[in-house]
Design a protein around this motif. Structure first.
Motif, PDB file in Angstrom:
ATOM      1  N   ALA A 148      -8.888  13.359 -34.031  1.00  0.00           N
ATOM      2  CA  ALA A 148      -9.279  12.454 -32.944  1.00  0.00           C
ATOM      3  C   ALA A 148      -8.956  13.135 -31.637  1.00  0.00           C
ATOM      4  CB  ALA A 148      -8.545  11.114 -33.055  1.00  0.00           C
ATOM      5  N   GLY A 149      -9.734  12.834 -30.600  1.00  0.00           N
ATOM      6  CA  GLY A 149      -9.510  13.448 -29.301  1.00  0.00           C
ATOM      7  C   GLY A 149      -8.148  13.079 -28.735  1.00  0.00           C
ATOM      8  N   ALA A 150      -7.417  14.067 -28.241  1.00  0.00           N
ATOM      9  CA  ALA A 150      -6.058  13.838 -27.745  1.00  0.00           C
ATOM     10  C   ALA A 150      -6.027  12.827 -26.609  1.00  0.00           C
ATOM     11  CB  ALA A 150      -5.454  15.169 -27.280  1.00  0.00           C
ATOM     12  N   GLY A 188      -3.366   9.153 -52.852  1.00  0.00           N
ATOM     13  CA  GLY A 188      -3.172  10.433 -53.517  1.00  0.00           C
ATOM     14  C   GLY A 188      -3.896  11.601 -52.887  1.00  0.00           C
ATOM     15  N   ILE A 189      -4.414  11.446 -51.670  1.00  0.00           N
ATOM     16  CA  ILE A 189      -5.099  12.550 -50.975  1.00  0.00           C
ATOM     17  C   ILE A 189      -4.196  13.029 -49.834  1.00  0.00           C
ATOM     18  CG2 ILE A 189      -7.100  13.197 -49.590  1.00  0.00           C
ATOM     19  CD1 ILE A 189      -8.728  11.162 -51.137  1.00  0.00           C
ATOM     20  N   ALA A 190      -3.890  14.315 -49.834  1.00  0.00           N
ATOM     21  CA  ALA A 190      -3.069  14.884 -48.773  1.00  0.00           C
ATOM     22  C   ALA A 190      -3.876  14.935 -47.476  1.00  0.00           C
ATOM     23  CB  ALA A 190      -2.602  16.280 -49.161  1.00  0.00           C
ATOM     24  N   THR A 191      -3.212  14.684 -46.357  1.00  0.00           N
ATOM     25  CA  THR A 191      -3.920  14.657 -45.075  1.00  0.00           C
ATOM     26  C   THR A 191      -3.128  15.402 -44.004  1.00  0.00           C
ATOM     27  OG1 THR A 191      -2.889  12.591 -44.336  1.00  0.00           O
ATOM     28  CG2 THR A 191      -4.949  12.405 -45.587  1.00  0.00           C
ATOM     29  N   GLN A 192      -3.838  15.835 -42.998  1.00  0.00           N
ATOM     30  CA  GLN A 192      -3.244  16.392 -41.783  1.00  0.00           C
ATOM     31  C   GLN A 192      -3.972  15.771 -40.604  1.00  0.00           C
ATOM     32  OE1 GLN A 192      -3.843  20.602 -41.216  1.00  0.00           O
ATOM     33  NE2 GLN A 192      -2.569  20.703 -39.360  1.00  0.00           N
ATOM     34  N   VAL A 193      -3.261  15.150 -39.703  1.00  0.00           N
ATOM     35  CA  VAL A 193      -3.859  14.554 -38.518  1.00  0.00           C
ATOM     36  C   VAL A 193      -3.690  15.507 -37.348  1.00  0.00           C
ATOM     37  CG1 VAL A 193      -3.822  12.600 -36.915  1.00  0.00           C
ATOM     38  CG2 VAL A 193      -3.392  12.222 -39.351  1.00  0.00           C
ATOM     39  N   VAL A 194      -4.790  15.810 -36.675  1.00  0.00           N
ATOM     40  CA  VAL A 194      -4.745  16.688 -35.503  1.00  0.00           C
ATOM     41  C   VAL A 194      -5.405  15.978 -34.326  1.00  0.00           C
ATOM     42  CG1 VAL A 194      -4.733  18.790 -36.906  1.00  0.00           C
ATOM     43  CG2 VAL A 194      -6.915  17.850 -36.101  1.00  0.00           C
ATOM     44  N   ILE A 220     -13.685  12.886 -38.495  1.00  0.00           N
ATOM     45  CA  ILE A 220     -13.547  12.825 -37.047  1.00  0.00           C
ATOM     46  C   ILE A 220     -13.732  11.380 -36.596  1.00  0.00           C
ATOM     47  CG2 ILE A 220     -14.469  13.607 -34.832  1.00  0.00           C
ATOM     48  CD1 ILE A 220     -15.575  16.064 -36.256  1.00  0.00           C
ATOM     49  N   VAL A 221     -12.792  10.875 -35.843  1.00  0.00           N
ATOM     50  CA  VAL A 221     -12.958   9.563 -35.223  1.00  0.00           C
ATOM     51  C   VAL A 221     -13.779   9.775 -33.958  1.00  0.00           C
ATOM     52  CG1 VAL A 221     -11.801   7.530 -34.304  1.00  0.00           C
ATOM     53  CG2 VAL A 221     -10.707   8.873 -36.115  1.00  0.00           C
ATOM     54  N   GLU A 222     -14.949   9.129 -33.895  1.00  0.00           N
ATOM     55  CA  GLU A 222     -15.834   9.386 -32.762  1.00  0.00           C
ATOM     56  C   GLU A 222     -16.444   8.098 -32.226  1.00  0.00           C
ATOM     57  OE1 GLU A 222     -19.039  11.942 -33.929  1.00  0.00           O
ATOM     58  OE2 GLU A 222     -20.001  10.441 -35.176  1.00  0.00           O
ATOM     59  N   PRO A 223     -16.656   8.037 -30.912  1.00  0.00           N
ATOM     60  CA  PRO A 223     -17.357   6.894 -30.324  1.00  0.00           C
ATOM     61  C   PRO A 223     -18.864   7.113 -30.382  1.00  0.00           C
ATOM     62  CG  PRO A 223     -16.572   8.333 -28.585  1.00  0.00           C
ATOM     63  CD  PRO A 223     -16.153   8.964 -29.889  1.00  0.00           C
ATOM     64  N   ARG A 224     -19.592   6.092 -30.812  1.00  0.00           N
ATOM     65  CA  ARG A 224     -21.053   6.169 -30.852  1.00  0.00           C
ATOM     66  C   ARG A 224     -21.629   5.234 -29.797  1.00  0.00           C
ATOM     67  NH1 ARG A 224     -24.280   2.801 -34.186  1.00  0.00           N
ATOM     68  NH2 ARG A 224     -22.530   2.533 -35.628  1.00  0.00           N
ATOM     69  N   PRO A 283      -6.376   7.613 -27.003  1.00  0.00           N
ATOM     70  CA  PRO A 283      -5.251   7.088 -27.780  1.00  0.00           C
ATOM     71  C   PRO A 283      -5.652   6.119 -28.877  1.00  0.00           C
ATOM     72  CG  PRO A 283      -5.208   6.274 -25.503  1.00  0.00           C
ATOM     73  CD  PRO A 283      -6.208   7.378 -25.554  1.00  0.00           C
ATOM     74  N   ALA A 284      -6.657   5.264 -28.652  1.00  0.00           N
ATOM     75  CA  ALA A 284      -7.076   4.333 -29.698  1.00  0.00           C
ATOM     76  C   ALA A 284      -7.658   5.090 -30.886  1.00  0.00           C
ATOM     77  CB  ALA A 284      -8.094   3.343 -29.151  1.00  0.00           C
ATOM     78  N   ASP A 285      -8.416   6.156 -30.618  1.00  0.00           N
ATOM     79  CA  ASP A 285      -8.975   6.961 -31.704  1.00  0.00           C
ATOM     80  C   ASP A 285      -7.869   7.650 -32.500  1.00  0.00           C
ATOM     81  OD1 ASP A 285     -11.382   6.167 -30.702  1.00  0.00           O
ATOM     82  OD2 ASP A 285     -12.065   8.164 -30.084  1.00  0.00           O
ATOM     83  N   VAL A 286      -6.830   8.101 -31.803  1.00  0.00           N
ATOM     84  CA  VAL A 286      -5.707   8.743 -32.496  1.00  0.00           C
ATOM     85  C   VAL A 286      -5.035   7.745 -33.438  1.00  0.00           C
ATOM     86  CG1 VAL A 286      -3.437   9.798 -32.185  1.00  0.00           C
ATOM     87  CG2 VAL A 286      -5.314  10.450 -30.676  1.00  0.00           C
TER      88      VAL A 286
END
Length: 611
Positions: free
Chosen positions: A393-395, A415-421, A495-499, A398-401
């Motif tokens: 999500a875009g830094a 059971g799915i490993a994740t990394q948030v950036v 990707i969290v994105e605004p449409r 904040p709501a998207d993060v």
């Protein structure tokens, strides 16, 4: 006894005194110099203070990364548009910009614009054909743009009459041409500016072609100040200035109570509702859906999600209602790829089963079909390697993060490993690889404590280190290099994105889900942030984009195919909570406005509140 001599001296003395007194009586009286008159009191600038959640990543209204209520407000009040929506949302020619705009040929399809000879930028250059050329070239060639489909059908933009007449030529009939060339940008300033399209507008808008101009962007204080554009050629704005001020719920409530804030348009949250509880009877409150739907894009061009079965497994594992409740409980649940929930004609197109609702059993079956194995600890693996997804999500959003974090939590529980950036938003929606910057747990301070004036292109907007921020106050916008240095670069899987919503539906669908073919003029057209491209769906999207009225069967086909392919997962439409004090409401008539232009539409006619 006085002798004769003494009497004579006395008489002489008396005569001298009489003479002296007479002389004094005939001389002007000397008085101290009077005090200079007090200068007239300086009139206090008439202004309206508008409370907002955040300033956003930047102010280019055509970029996904910069999508925000503040950017919409600035575009509406500062940038010129050939057509603008009226109170009912119907487009009307803005004669302050163009005196006429009409189709003059059908072979090839050509639209001619006669521009108002008085229309000019505050930088003293005319609003002219080169501004049309600049926007057209950027919209068709740059990645991460909003509603770019119509510009891809333009084959030429020709200048006449010293730039005050413009002929726009299309490759085919394009009935939605009136929606093009809104939010024009100053080509003379931006075309050679460092960062131009994505970078030069991060710190403000360098000039104005509307009733207001941006004079200050102070990210440290969380303020954008708009002042009346004294060079505006049409009816001048009534107010001297409008101040957009970033405030958390508690600070906003106090500002409204004491009269420091006149109106506000924050996103509705439980914290805001609680903070305003004591003030509710004295406030004018209205709900205003934003012209944006928050989606979760599933990258279909590489990695685990290139397999449609894995995309559907992820969709079946996510509980979208819990995501919405955790991040934006007052938002409107979205169950379609085209229309937003607040738009007329909206109806859910979601299937009865997953991914419309979570189904862990179906998800497990899909992952097994795709070759994955579930270990005894519940983790999913492929060939001994764990299934691991990067969620971005875009830094500066904040709501998207928060959405990204909530998605990660649900997937990890399954059971799915994740990394948030959280890389810079401008990078996330335009680049295939982004910095593996962890999301901030504290808020980054602004670029500097010194206000940034917008008299010239601002190319700094650079990042900074992080500091602690109260959870009730949205962090200020961060810039690209502000976050901690990442250990590596990654490609985001989700990707969290605004449409953007609110424009014509056919071109919107083609912009959001289409993959245009290369042309001699554009041999490498930009890909979608999700990487999605369906050769089978593309002809239907092109047909919808060029139709005066979208075909219902084709719309249904698009929705059905998108649910089957799942390039994105619709989540919700954010809702702003409009509020105004009694004086603020009387002076401004504050309301939602047309969906596309928002609550500050018509603010040039606002008056200053009277306490």
């Amino acid at each position: 006894m006085i002798g004769a001599t003494g009497r004579a001296l006395l008489a002489l003395l008396c005569a001298a005194l009489v003479t002296l007194v007479a002389a004094c009586s005939n001389s002007p009286v000397t008085r101290p110099d009077p005090q200079p008159p007090a200068p007239p009191p300086v009139a206090k600038a008439t202004e309206v203070v508008v409370g907002v959640d955040d300033l956003g990543a930047g102010f280019n209204p055509h970029l996904i990364a910069d999508r925000s209520p503040v950017t919409t407000a600035l575009s509406t009040l500062v940038l010129p548009s050939v057509f603008r929506p009226d109170a009912d949302g119907n487009l009307q020619l803005d004669r302050t910009i163009a005196t006429s705009a009409e189709v003059v040929s059908t072979a090839p399809f050509t639209v001619t614009y006669e521009l108002n000879v008085q229309a000019s930028w505050a930088s003293n250059s005319p609003i002219a054909a080169e501004d049309f050329v600049y926007l057209w070239q950027q919209m068709r060639s740059q990645p991460g743009t909003i509603d770019s489909e119509g510009y891809r059908h333009v084959t030429d933009v020709r200048s006449r009459a010293g730039g005050k007449a413009v002929d726009v030529v299309f490759d085919e009939a394009y009935p939605q041409w009136q929606h093009l060339f809104s939010g024009l940008l100053p080509a003379q300033i931006l075309k050679d500016a460092p960062g131009s399209w994505t970078g030069a507008l991060q710190g403000g808008l360098p000039t104005s072609g509307g009733p207001f101009r941006v004079v200050t962007v102070d990210r440290a204080r969380g303020e954008v100040i708009l002042a009346r554009n004294d060079l505006y050629w049409a009816t001048p704005a009534t107010l001297d200035q409008i101040v957009l001020r970033r405030l958390g719920p508690q600070t906003l409530a106090e500002g409204l109570r004491v009269g420091d804030v006149d109106v506000a348009l924050p996103t509705a949250t439980p914290q805001l509702t609680q903070a305003l509880a004591a003030l509710a009877p004295s406030l004018h409150l209205q709900a205003a859906p934003q012209p944006t739907v928050t989606d979760l894009a599933l990258r279909s061009d590489f990695g685990p999600l290139a397999d449609v079965r894995v995309r559907h497994a992820v969709g079946a594992l996510l509980d979208r209602e819990k995501l919405r409740a955790a991040v934006a409980p007052d938002a409107l649940a979205a169950d379609a790829f085209g229309l937003a929930p607040s738009q007329p004609g909206y109806a859910s197109t979601a299937p009865a089963a997953a991914p419309a609702r979570p189904d862990p059993v179906a998800a497990a079956q899909l992952l097994v079909e795709a070759g994955y194995t579930r270990q005894g600890n519940g983790a999913w693996t492929l060939g001994g390697s764990p299934l691991r997804l990067v969620i971005a999500a875009g830094a500066e959003r904040p709501a998207d993060v928060e959405v990204a974090k909530a998605v990660a939590a649900q997937l990890q529980a399954a059971g799915i490993a994740t990394q948030v950036v959280a890389p810079p938003a401008a990078d996330l929606f335009t680049q295939r690889t982004v910095a593996a910057t962890p999301p901030p747990t504290t808020a980054p301070p602004a670029t500097s404590a010194t206000p940034t004036t917008a008299a010239a292109p601002v190319t700094s907007g650079g990042p900074a280190t992080t500091t602690t921020t109260p959870t009730t106050t949205p962090p200020p916008s961060a810039s690209a290099s502000a976050s901690p240095a990442p250990s590596s670069a990654v490609r985001a899987d989700l990707i969290v994105e605004p449409r953007a919503v609110g424009g014509p539906l056919g071109p919107q669908l083609a912009s959001d889900y289409g993959c245009p073919d290369p042309t001699p003029a554009l041999p490498d057209p930009p890909a979608l942030p999700s990487g999605f491209c369906s050769a089978a769906l593309q002809p239907v999207l092109e047909s919808l984009a060029s139709a005066a009225t979208p075909n219902a069967d084709q719309l249904a086909t698009v929705e059905r195919v998108l649910w089957a392919q799942l390039p994105v997962l619709p989540l919700f439409q954010p809702v702003s909570q409009l509020m105004s004090t009694g004086p603020g409401n009387t002076a401004t008539g504050f309301g939602p406005g047309p969906l596309a232009t928002g609550p500050l539409t018509g603010a040039q006619r606002w008056n200053a509140p009277v306490s």
